[in-house]
Design an enzyme around this catalytic site. Structure first.
Site, mmCIF file in Angstrom:
data_model
loop_
_atom_site.group_PDB
_atom_site.id
_atom_site.type_symbol
_atom_site.label_atom_id
_atom_site.label_comp_id
_atom_site.label_asym_id
_atom_site.label_seq_id
_atom_site.Cartn_x
_atom_site.Cartn_y
_atom_site.Cartn_z
ATOM 1 N N CYS A 63 32.285 -19.620 -10.070
ATOM 2 C CA CYS A 63 32.025 -20.958 -9.528
ATOM 3 C C CYS A 63 31.898 -21.982 -10.652
ATOM 4 O O CYS A 63 31.128 -21.796 -11.587
ATOM 5 C CB CYS A 63 30.762 -20.960 -8.682
ATOM 6 S SG CYS A 63 30.469 -22.590 -7.963
ATOM 7 N N CYS A 108 24.620 -24.859 -10.698
ATOM 8 C CA CYS A 108 23.300 -24.722 -10.056
ATOM 9 C C CYS A 108 22.433 -23.761 -10.897
ATOM 10 O O CYS A 108 22.825 -22.607 -11.118
ATOM 11 C CB CYS A 108 23.452 -24.200 -8.632
ATOM 12 S SG CYS A 108 24.603 -25.199 -7.660
ATOM 13 N N CYS A 163 21.587 -20.037 -9.944
ATOM 14 C CA CYS A 163 22.637 -19.202 -9.355
ATOM 15 C C CYS A 163 23.373 -18.349 -10.385
ATOM 16 O O CYS A 163 23.915 -18.863 -11.368
ATOM 17 C CB CYS A 163 23.631 -20.098 -8.621
ATOM 18 S SG CYS A 163 24.918 -19.144 -7.805
ATOM 19 N N CYS A 201 26.295 -14.153 8.599
ATOM 20 C CA CYS A 201 26.529 -15.292 7.701
ATOM 21 C C CYS A 201 27.621 -14.963 6.691
ATOM 22 O O CYS A 201 27.458 -14.041 5.881
ATOM 23 C CB CYS A 201 25.255 -15.635 6.936
ATOM 24 S SG CYS A 201 23.808 -15.802 7.993
ATOM 25 N N CYS A 251 27.626 -17.908 11.144
ATOM 26 C CA CYS A 251 27.291 -19.041 10.286
ATOM 27 C C CYS A 251 28.187 -18.951 9.051
ATOM 28 O O CYS A 251 28.298 -17.881 8.450
ATOM 29 C CB CYS A 251 25.819 -18.978 9.883
ATOM 30 S SG CYS A 251 25.325 -20.300 8.762
ATOM 31 N N CYS A 284 22.529 -25.830 9.416
ATOM 32 C CA CYS A 284 21.519 -24.961 8.804
ATOM 33 C C CYS A 284 21.324 -25.465 7.387
ATOM 34 O O CYS A 284 22.294 -25.572 6.632
ATOM 35 C CB CYS A 284 22.034 -23.524 8.794
ATOM 36 S SG CYS A 284 21.009 -22.383 7.828
ATOM 37 N N ARG A 317 13.496 -19.489 8.561
ATOM 38 C CA ARG A 317 13.839 -18.139 8.108
ATOM 39 C C ARG A 317 13.242 -17.872 6.729
ATOM 40 O O ARG A 317 13.387 -18.686 5.820
ATOM 41 C CB ARG A 317 15.372 -17.999 8.046
ATOM 42 C CG ARG A 317 15.869 -16.626 7.608
ATOM 43 C CD ARG A 317 17.383 -16.501 7.787
ATOM 44 N NE ARG A 317 17.761 -17.095 9.054
ATOM 45 C CZ ARG A 317 18.332 -18.302 9.171
ATOM 46 N NH1 ARG A 317 18.663 -18.985 8.111
ATOM 47 N NH2 ARG A 317 18.580 -18.803 10.356
#
Ligand code: SF4
Length: 331
Positions: free
Chosen positions: A63, A67, A70, A107, A139, A199, A269
């Site tokens: 990626c 972030c 991450c 998900c 999701c 979400c 959650r």
């Protein structure tokens, strides 16, 4: 005091800043009364039902974003397994596992700034079959989304789209510099516009202040996110936040209670970092929250699934299946 506040929340009250901060700073001796109040709210809207979610990491690593939490960022040196977008058949295998494990929401998560045309096509084709064979709610979490991609996912039958705010607007640039807080909000607005259920959640323990935590809870209320995953940072070596360990189980529970008092009607959650940060107090998290992830997270392991099912049984809580899934399970 907390029971009364909970009743007021059920009757429509919005917490003041003072009340919100009082939840995060409450003396540990008051933790059980606080959780009891949060449970009154949770019970009012969701009874003792628990929604289970399972993550499938459909594309790992590579990626370009930065972030700080991450391990899939190209800036991270964490030794993770990296692979390109998986096939439709592999997604279907994951959905089969989810169905067998009584997972209500499956998900499909992919690393990256946003999906390619091909990624959206693979997910769309998989979702049509998942709906037919297993009846799961689906999701998708594929990064920043364009209008036409949101529409395509909606048409394919995707129920929900996850895009976390992660932290407060004030703190965002400390965590990520390659996209803005507003980019994130924009994606959530696109999701809503195209009829997907939004979400959006947070990662707690990234050196934010308690004021920031209150701001996140309020931002998600303002966004009207249907589902709110609360992650607790499990700092991975090789990421910018390596070595950060600010949380303890009692504070983590106070955070969950805060989100319940501020977002009383929403699906909350307990997400990544549950095992590491809540430790032996994990069962208490289901008094404010009404949903958990079962199985592994994106690049870290969750606890064994049978321990989670045992925890729910011991609590006397009931697993909630998706409607069509229930019919197919009986067939
Ligand atoms: S959180 Fe998503 S966008 Fe950010 S670095 Fe990780 S995979 Fe990339």
């Amino acid at each position: 005091m907390w029971t009364q506040l909970a009743q007021d929340v059920i009757n429509g009250k919005e917490l003041s800043d003072h009340e919100a901060l009082a939840i995060l700073t409450v003396n540990d001796d008051e933790l059980l009364p606080l959780l009891h109040g949060a449970f009154q709210i949770r019970k009012h809207y969701y009874g003792k039902k628990v929604k289970l979610n399972m993550i499938l990491n459909a594309k790992s690593g590579y990626c370009p974003e930065d972030c700080g939490y991450c391990s899939q960022s190209s800036k991270s040196t964490a030794p993770i397994e990296k692979y390109p977008f998986i096939t439709k058949e592999e997604i279907l295998e994951g959905a089969k596992r989810a169905f067998e494990n009584k997972i209500g929401t499956f998900c499909i998560v992919a690393s990256g700034r946003g999906p390619t045309r091909k990624d959206v096509k693979v997910v769309s084709e998989a979702v049509s079959e998942i709906k037919e064979k297993y009846g799961l709610k689906v999701c998708a979490c594929l990064g920043l989304l364009k209008e036409e991609q949101a529409e395509q996912l909606k048409q394919a039958g995707v129920d929900r789209y996850n895009h976390n705010v992660n932290t407060s607007q004030r703190h965002h640039d400390y965590i990520t510099t390659t996209h803005t807080y507003d980019d994130r909000i924009n994606t959530i607005e696109i999701v809503k516009k195209h009829g997907l259920s939004p979400c959006s959640g947070a990662i707690i323990g990234m050196k934010e202040t308690k004021d920031d935590v209150v701001h996140i809870a309020r931002a998600l209320r303002a966004l009207d996110a249907d589902s709110i995953p609360i992650n607790f940072l499990n700092a991975i070596d090789g990421t910018k936040l390596e070595g950060t360990k600010e949380l303890n189980p009692r504070y983590s529970l106070k955070v969950l209670a805060l989100f319940r008092y501020i977002n009383p009607t929403k699906e909350i959650r307990v997400a990544g970092g549950r095992e590491v940060n809540l430790g032996t107090l994990q069962p208490l998290a289901l008094y404010p929250a009404n949903s958990i992830f079962v199985g592994d997270y994106l690049t870290t392991a969750g606890q064994e699934e049978n321990i989670d099912y045992r925890m729910l049984e011991d609590l006397g809580f009931e697993i909630e299946l998706a409607e069509k899934q229930e019919e197919l399970s009986r067939a």
